[in-house]
Design a protein around this motif. Structure first.
Motif, PDB file in Angstrom:
ATOM      1  N   LEU A  21       0.815  -1.210   0.000  1.00 11.47           N
ATOM      2  CA  LEU A  21       0.000   0.000   0.000  1.00 11.47           C
ATOM      3  C   LEU A  21       0.852   1.265   0.000  1.00 11.47           C
ATOM      4  CD1 LEU A  21      -2.874  -1.012   2.449  1.00 11.47           C
ATOM      5  CD2 LEU A  21      -2.879  -1.025  -0.049  1.00 11.47           C
ATOM      6  N   ARG A  22       2.049   1.200   0.580  1.00 12.91           N
ATOM      7  CA  ARG A  22       2.927   2.369   0.573  1.00 12.91           C
ATOM      8  C   ARG A  22       3.365   2.689  -0.853  1.00 12.91           C
ATOM      9  NH1 ARG A  22       8.648   3.359   1.675  1.00 12.91           N
ATOM     10  NH2 ARG A  22       8.978   1.107   1.646  1.00 12.91           N
ATOM     11  N   HIS A  23       3.647   1.647  -1.635  1.00 10.65           N
ATOM     12  CA  HIS A  23       3.992   1.862  -3.038  1.00 10.65           C
ATOM     13  C   HIS A  23       2.808   2.464  -3.793  1.00 10.65           C
ATOM     14  CE1 HIS A  23       7.357  -1.436  -2.988  1.00 10.65           C
ATOM     15  NE2 HIS A  23       7.501  -0.517  -2.039  1.00 10.65           N
ATOM     16  N   CYS A 103       8.592   4.337  -9.137  1.00  6.77           N
ATOM     17  CA  CYS A 103       8.103   5.490  -9.900  1.00  6.77           C
ATOM     18  C   CYS A 103       7.680   5.093 -11.312  1.00  6.77           C
ATOM     19  CB  CYS A 103       9.160   6.602  -9.958  1.00  6.77           C
ATOM     20  SG  CYS A 103       8.538   8.161 -10.644  1.00  6.77           S
ATOM     21  N   HIS A 104       6.708   4.187 -11.393  1.00  3.44           N
ATOM     22  CA  HIS A 104       6.174   3.831 -12.702  1.00  3.44           C
ATOM     23  C   HIS A 104       5.414   5.025 -13.289  1.00  3.44           C
ATOM     24  CE1 HIS A 104       5.968  -0.717 -11.432  1.00  3.44           C
ATOM     25  NE2 HIS A 104       7.149  -0.164 -11.197  1.00  3.44           N
ATOM     26  N   LEU A 105       4.452   5.536 -12.531  1.00  2.00           N
ATOM     27  CA  LEU A 105       3.619   6.688 -12.917  1.00  2.00           C
ATOM     28  C   LEU A 105       3.079   6.573 -14.336  1.00  2.00           C
ATOM     29  CD1 LEU A 105       5.393   9.799 -11.337  1.00  2.00           C
ATOM     30  CD2 LEU A 105       3.818   8.153 -10.306  1.00  2.00           C
ATOM     31  N   ASN A 106       2.804   5.346 -14.757  1.00  2.00           N
ATOM     32  CA  ASN A 106       2.373   5.138 -16.132  1.00  2.00           C
ATOM     33  C   ASN A 106       1.920   3.681 -16.273  1.00  2.00           C
ATOM     34  OD1 ASN A 106       2.167   4.743 -18.932  1.00  2.00           O
ATOM     35  ND2 ASN A 106       3.901   6.083 -19.360  1.00  2.00           N
ATOM     36  N   GLN A 123       0.629  -6.045  -7.507  1.00  2.00           N
ATOM     37  CA  GLN A 123       1.133  -4.680  -7.406  1.00  2.00           C
ATOM     38  C   GLN A 123       0.890  -3.906  -8.694  1.00  2.00           C
ATOM     39  OE1 GLN A 123       2.565  -3.571  -4.357  1.00  2.00           O
ATOM     40  NE2 GLN A 123       2.052  -1.639  -5.348  1.00  2.00           N
ATOM     41  N   ALA A 124       0.934  -4.591  -9.829  1.00  2.00           N
ATOM     42  CA  ALA A 124       0.691  -3.925 -11.110  1.00  2.00           C
ATOM     43  C   ALA A 124      -0.730  -3.370 -11.167  1.00  2.00           C
ATOM     44  CB  ALA A 124       0.929  -4.897 -12.263  1.00  2.00           C
ATOM     45  N   ILE A 125      -1.703  -4.188 -10.772  1.00  2.00           N
ATOM     46  CA  ILE A 125      -3.096  -3.729 -10.772  1.00  2.00           C
ATOM     47  C   ILE A 125      -3.277  -2.578  -9.792  1.00  2.00           C
ATOM     48  CG2 ILE A 125      -5.465  -4.398 -10.214  1.00  2.00           C
ATOM     49  CD1 ILE A 125      -4.762  -7.214 -11.220  1.00  2.00           C
ATOM     50  N   ALA A 126      -2.696  -2.715  -8.601  1.00  2.00           N
ATOM     51  CA  ALA A 126      -2.806  -1.657  -7.592  1.00  2.00           C
ATOM     52  C   ALA A 126      -2.171  -0.367  -8.085  1.00  2.00           C
ATOM     53  CB  ALA A 126      -2.144  -2.108  -6.292  1.00  2.00           C
ATOM     54  N   ASN A 127      -1.009  -0.476  -8.738  1.00  2.00           N
ATOM     55  CA  ASN A 127      -0.339   0.718  -9.253  1.00  2.00           C
ATOM     56  C   ASN A 127      -1.159   1.416 -10.319  1.00  2.00           C
ATOM     57  OD1 ASN A 127       1.803   0.283  -7.563  1.00  2.00           O
ATOM     58  ND2 ASN A 127       3.259  -0.285  -9.151  1.00  2.00           N
ATOM     59  N   ILE A 128      -1.758   0.643 -11.218  1.00  2.00           N
ATOM     60  CA  ILE A 128      -2.552   1.238 -12.299  1.00  2.00           C
ATOM     61  C   ILE A 128      -3.774   1.958 -11.735  1.00  2.00           C
ATOM     62  CG2 ILE A 128      -3.995   0.699 -14.304  1.00  2.00           C
ATOM     63  CD1 ILE A 128      -1.958  -1.511 -14.985  1.00  2.00           C
ATOM     64  N   VAL A 129      -4.422   1.353 -10.738  1.00  2.00           N
ATOM     65  CA  VAL A 129      -5.564   2.012 -10.091  1.00  2.00           C
ATOM     66  C   VAL A 129      -5.109   3.320  -9.439  1.00  2.00           C
ATOM     67  CG1 VAL A 129      -7.219   1.847  -8.195  1.00  2.00           C
ATOM     68  CG2 VAL A 129      -6.854  -0.122  -9.712  1.00  2.00           C
ATOM     69  N   GLY A 282      27.570 -10.982 -15.010  1.00  2.00           N
ATOM     70  CA  GLY A 282      26.246 -10.524 -14.572  1.00  2.00           C
ATOM     71  C   GLY A 282      25.154 -10.773 -15.575  1.00  2.00           C
ATOM     72  N   THR A 283      25.502 -11.345 -16.741  1.00  2.00           N
ATOM     73  CA  THR A 283      24.471 -11.515 -17.760  1.00  2.00           C
ATOM     74  C   THR A 283      23.451 -12.568 -17.380  1.00  2.00           C
ATOM     75  OG1 THR A 283      25.854 -13.105 -18.927  1.00  2.00           O
ATOM     76  CG2 THR A 283      25.998 -10.806 -19.623  1.00  2.00           C
ATOM     77  N   MET A 284      23.727 -13.364 -16.364  1.00  2.00           N
ATOM     78  CA  MET A 284      22.763 -14.369 -15.953  1.00  2.00           C
ATOM     79  C   MET A 284      21.683 -13.788 -15.062  1.00  2.00           C
ATOM     80  SD  MET A 284      23.788 -17.099 -17.410  1.00  2.00           S
ATOM     81  CE  MET A 284      22.859 -18.358 -16.557  1.00  2.00           C
ATOM     82  N   LYS A 285      21.912 -12.591 -14.604  1.00  2.00           N
ATOM     83  CA  LYS A 285      20.973 -11.977 -13.679  1.00  2.00           C
ATOM     84  C   LYS A 285      19.949 -11.146 -14.440  1.00  2.00           C
ATOM     85  CE  LYS A 285      24.497 -11.545 -10.094  1.00  2.00           C
ATOM     86  NZ  LYS A 285      25.236 -10.589  -9.237  1.00  2.00           N
ATOM     87  N   ILE A 286      18.753 -11.114 -13.919  1.00  2.00           N
ATOM     88  CA  ILE A 286      17.748 -10.221 -14.483  1.00  2.00           C
ATOM     89  C   ILE A 286      16.859  -9.756 -13.353  1.00  2.00           C
ATOM     90  CG2 ILE A 286      16.263 -12.158 -15.128  1.00  2.00           C
ATOM     91  CD1 ILE A 286      15.428 -10.391 -17.543  1.00  2.00           C
ATOM     92  N   GLU A 287      17.441  -8.931 -12.552  1.00  2.00           N
ATOM     93  CA  GLU A 287      16.756  -8.435 -11.364  1.00  2.00           C
ATOM     94  C   GLU A 287      16.316  -7.000 -11.576  1.00  2.00           C
ATOM     95  OE1 GLU A 287      19.562  -8.870  -8.284  1.00  2.00           O
ATOM     96  OE2 GLU A 287      19.811 -11.029  -8.550  1.00  2.00           O
ATOM     97  N   SER A 288      15.267  -6.611 -10.902  1.00  2.00           N
ATOM     98  CA  SER A 288      14.779  -5.240 -11.037  1.00  2.00           C
ATOM     99  C   SER A 288      15.577  -4.304 -10.136  1.00  2.00           C
ATOM    100  CB  SER A 288      13.303  -5.166 -10.652  1.00  2.00           C
ATOM    101  OG  SER A 288      12.869  -3.823 -10.647  1.00  2.00           O
ATOM    102  N   ALA A 289      15.938  -3.170 -10.694  1.00  2.00           N
ATOM    103  CA  ALA A 289      16.625  -2.154  -9.914  1.00  2.00           C
ATOM    104  C   ALA A 289      15.653  -1.145  -9.349  1.00  2.00           C
ATOM    105  CB  ALA A 289      17.659  -1.434 -10.790  1.00  2.00           C
ATOM    106  N   ILE A 290      14.361  -1.368  -9.613  1.00  2.00           N
ATOM    107  CA  ILE A 290      13.364  -0.402  -9.133  1.00  2.00           C
ATOM    108  C   ILE A 290      12.304  -1.095  -8.301  1.00  2.00           C
ATOM    109  CG2 ILE A 290      13.691   1.164 -11.060  1.00  2.00           C
ATOM    110  CD1 ILE A 290      11.278   0.013 -12.365  1.00  2.00           C
TER     111      ILE A 290
END
Length: 290
Positions: A21-23, A103-106, A123-129, A282-290
């Motif tokens: 909810l904070r996000h 900070c998606h804001l979109n 979280q995607a649905i919550a963010n869009i709302v 590091g090419t094996m990693k695919i982590e989010s930085a956000i």
């Protein structure tokens, strides 16, 4: 296979239904301020000029300077200032709440991050709302600040000189640019720390460039929530679907391009043909930085 590992990790993250909810609150507040600043610049700079400008126009009337003056005070100021307001607005927001919600804001950015496995479905649905609600709040704040309510509060519309097809394609390309830059700078762990840390600046410039191109065409959306707020408050729904379909299509197309360019095409294997992971790679990693 490496791609199978990536797909498995993406699916696991994307199917996460947890909601922070904070996000969500950060997205709501950030979107309200972003829409107020961006559409506010569009509304106020499209307003007839002040007395000082009027007097200046009268002084140079019927001279060779008049066409140049009109371009500088009308076309250039409106387009450049509005594009800067949206671009700098998203950059400031990214530096402010990027460490909180990303900070998606979109909704288009959120959808692209969902598809790339960097945001859970809950979280995607919550963010869009939250983004759509924040956009409405921003438009209501602008409605209360401005008497120019008949101008549409910055609602998007396809220009008379262009077709709906022109607008859809423009929205696809410029949203693709935005989502691609978001992934390559803020998400890709293979990018240098200097690039990752300056991601908000790159993203801000991507938004600026999109507006610099599309403002004459359709006012530039590249953000369904940004279009939804003014459309609802000002009741301007003509061609609204363009500003939903175009950005979402661009967001979806950006994801496979991100993977094709940022991730290895072939797995590293040992002498027996088994897939191995180099701990220094590091090419094996695919982590989010956000």
């Amino acid at each position: 296979m490496v791609w199978e590992a990536h797909l498995s990790m993406m699916k696991k993250t994307a199917m996460n239904t947890h909601v922070n909810l904070r996000h969500m609150l950060a997205e709501l507040v950030g979107m309200a301020l972003f829409v107020f600043v961006g559409t506010g610049a569009a509304v106020f700079f499209s307003d007839p000029k002040s007395t000082d400008f009027t007097n200046a126009a009268a002084m140079i009337s019927n001279t060779r300077l008049e066409p140049l003056f009109n371009v500088i005070t009308t076309n250039s100021s409106f387009g450049v200032v509005t594009a800067l307001a949206f671009g700098i607005g998203i950059m400031v927001a990214a530096f402010s709440i990027g460490h909180v919600s990303g900070c998606h804001l979109n909704p288009a950015v959120t959808i692209s991050l969902l598809l790339s496995g960097n945001c859970g479905i809950g979280q995607a649905i919550a963010n869009i709302v939250a983004q759509c609600g924040g956009a409405c709040i921003g438009s209501l704040l602008l409605w209360g600040t401005s008497d120019l309510r008949s101008h549409g509060l910055g609602a998007n519309s396809v220009g008379d000189a262009y077709s709906v097809g022109n607008a859809v394609l423009g929205e696809i390309v410029c949203t693709f640019l935005l989502c691609y830059v978001v992934h390559m700078t803020a998400v890709d762990k293979n990018s240098p720390p200097s690039t990752n840390g300056l991601a908000p600046i790159a993203i801000g410039f991507a938004v600026f460039l999109g507006h610099a191109v599309l403002i004459p065409l359709d006012g530039c959306s590249i953000n369904p929530a940004r279009s939804f707020g003014p459309a609802l408050v000002a009741n301007r729904w003509k061609d609204f679907w363009v500003f939903v379909v175009g950005p979402i299509a661009g967001a979806i197309l950006s994801v496979p391009m991100f993977f094709l360019i940022s991730q290895p095409w072939e797995a590293k294997r040992d002498a027996k043909g088994r897939v191995v992971e180099d701990p220094q790679d590091g090419t094996m990693k695919i982590e989010s930085a956000i």
